[in-house]
Design a protein around this motif. Structure first.
Motif, PDB file in Angstrom:
ATOM      1  N   UNK A 190       0.833  -1.200   0.000  1.00  0.00           N
ATOM      2  CA  UNK A 190       0.000   0.000   0.000  1.00  0.00           C
ATOM      3  C   UNK A 190       0.873   1.258   0.000  1.00  0.00           C
ATOM      4  N   UNK A 191       1.845   1.306   0.885  1.00  0.00           N
ATOM      5  CA  UNK A 191       2.700   2.498   0.958  1.00  0.00           C
ATOM      6  C   UNK A 191       3.492   2.703  -0.335  1.00  0.00           C
ATOM      7  N   UNK A 192       3.957   1.607  -0.928  1.00  0.00           N
ATOM      8  CA  UNK A 192       4.690   1.715  -2.182  1.00  0.00           C
ATOM      9  C   UNK A 192       3.768   2.258  -3.285  1.00  0.00           C
ATOM     10  N   UNK A 193       2.576   1.687  -3.393  1.00  0.00           N
ATOM     11  CA  UNK A 193       1.654   2.114  -4.446  1.00  0.00           C
ATOM     12  C   UNK A 193       1.116   3.518  -4.192  1.00  0.00           C
ATOM     13  N   UNK A 194       0.887   3.864  -2.932  1.00  0.00           N
ATOM     14  CA  UNK A 194       0.388   5.199  -2.589  1.00  0.00           C
ATOM     15  C   UNK A 194       1.404   6.285  -2.911  1.00  0.00           C
ATOM     16  N   UNK A 195       2.679   5.907  -2.969  1.00  0.00           N
ATOM     17  CA  UNK A 195       3.707   6.894  -3.306  1.00  0.00           C
ATOM     18  C   UNK A 195       3.811   7.116  -4.819  1.00  0.00           C
ATOM     19  N   UNK A 196       3.195   6.243  -5.612  1.00  0.00           N
ATOM     20  CA  UNK A 196       3.315   6.373  -7.066  1.00  0.00           C
ATOM     21  C   UNK A 196       1.992   6.697  -7.772  1.00  0.00           C
ATOM     22  N   UNK A 197       0.947   5.890  -7.545  1.00  0.00           N
ATOM     23  CA  UNK A 197      -0.254   5.996  -8.375  1.00  0.00           C
ATOM     24  C   UNK A 197      -0.966   7.342  -8.336  1.00  0.00           C
ATOM     25  N   UNK A 198      -0.978   8.073  -7.244  1.00  0.00           N
ATOM     26  CA  UNK A 198      -1.651   9.377  -7.273  1.00  0.00           C
ATOM     27  C   UNK A 198      -0.843  10.500  -7.937  1.00  0.00           C
ATOM     28  N   UNK A 199       0.353  10.208  -8.420  1.00  0.00           N
ATOM     29  CA  UNK A 199       1.230  11.252  -8.953  1.00  0.00           C
ATOM     30  C   UNK A 199       0.908  11.590 -10.409  1.00  0.00           C
ATOM     31  N   UNK A 200       1.253  12.795 -10.840  1.00  0.00           N
ATOM     32  CA  UNK A 200       1.092  13.158 -12.251  1.00  0.00           C
ATOM     33  C   UNK A 200       1.873  12.220 -13.176  1.00  0.00           C
ATOM     34  N   UNK A 201       3.034  11.745 -12.716  1.00  0.00           N
ATOM     35  CA  UNK A 201       3.841  10.815 -13.513  1.00  0.00           C
ATOM     36  C   UNK A 201       3.058   9.536 -13.805  1.00  0.00           C
ATOM     37  N   UNK A 202       2.355   8.992 -12.803  1.00  0.00           N
ATOM     38  CA  UNK A 202       1.574   7.767 -12.989  1.00  0.00           C
ATOM     39  C   UNK A 202       0.457   7.986 -14.003  1.00  0.00           C
ATOM     40  N   UNK A 203      -0.242   9.116 -13.885  1.00  0.00           N
ATOM     41  CA  UNK A 203      -1.317   9.414 -14.843  1.00  0.00           C
ATOM     42  C   UNK A 203      -0.770   9.600 -16.254  1.00  0.00           C
ATOM     43  N   UNK A 204       0.429  10.173 -16.383  1.00  0.00           N
ATOM     44  CA  UNK A 204       1.034  10.359 -17.696  1.00  0.00           C
ATOM     45  C   UNK A 204       1.478   9.028 -18.292  1.00  0.00           C
ATOM     46  N   UNK A 205       2.062   8.151 -17.465  1.00  0.00           N
ATOM     47  CA  UNK A 205       2.580   6.874 -17.954  1.00  0.00           C
ATOM     48  C   UNK A 205       1.483   5.853 -18.226  1.00  0.00           C
ATOM     49  N   UNK A 206       0.472   5.798 -17.375  1.00  0.00           N
ATOM     50  CA  UNK A 206      -0.589   4.803 -17.554  1.00  0.00           C
ATOM     51  C   UNK A 206      -1.886   5.311 -16.934  1.00  0.00           C
TER      52      UNK A 206
END
Length: 186
Positions: free
Chosen positions: A53-69
């Motif tokens: 959860x902590x690993x995913x919470x640090x990535x998926x809400x980011x603009x980078x995540x939305x740009x990549x996938x």
């Protein structure tokens, strides 16, 4: 009744993370991404352990995540999450329910409610805890063509053998192999 499936990644020698806890070695190619995106319409709840959860919470809400996938970022951020944790009780990445004890019973109760499938993403320690309880209906393991030599075992901490029956096999062009199993419980 809804299906609960675990979706795990591993090296050919059975590690979900390297000795330092990293997963950068895993080859995520376009075919893997397409498979990940295909889960969007199949699930309506995500279950995780605290570390995942902590690993995913640090990535998926980011603009980078939305740009990549954007597809995976969308469902990762929007779907309800259930997190097995004795140390966390709230987090900004929601909607999230934290379950300090009785995660198998909690997932079992969700399974009995109407809805789509329930996915356990990563969280191999949690999967090892849940697998013998009968709450997990399917185990999907993507094997990456790399040998790490050491690391964190994909189902480390499993409290004894759980027989599995292979129900599917898919080879990806980039070398990843998806193995699908159903637990064979008495």
């Amino acid at each position: 009744m809804r299906t609960v499936y675990a979706f795990l990644l591993t090296s050919v020698d059975g590690y979900h993370a390297d000795a330092g806890g990293g997963t950068e070695w895993f080859d995520i190619d376009e075919e893997f991404e397409e498979y990940s995106r295909s889960q969007e319409g199949q699930i309506d709840t995500i279950v995780m352990g605290r570390v995942t959860f902590e690993m995913m919470a640090s990535y998926w809400p980011t603009p980078e995540a939305y740009a990549e996938d954007p597809v995976v970022a969308g469902f990762m951020n929007d779907l309800p999450k259930v997190v097995a944790s004795r140390t966390m009780s709230e987090h900004a990445w929601g909607p999230t329910t934290f379950v300090p004890d009785g995660i198998a019973e909690h997932v079992r109760s969700l399974k009995e409610k109407p809805g789509k499938d329930i996915a356990i993403f990563g969280s191999s320690t949690l999967v090892a805890e849940l697998l013998p309880t009968g709450v997990v209906d399917e185990v999907r393991i993507i094997v990456n063509p790399v040998a790490l030599g050491q690391g964190q075992s994909v189902l480390g901490g499993l409290a004894g053998p759980v027989p599995l029956r292979r129900t599917g096999l898919r080879e990806f062009d980039g070398g990843n192999v998806l193995l699908t199993y159903a637990p064979v419980l008495d």
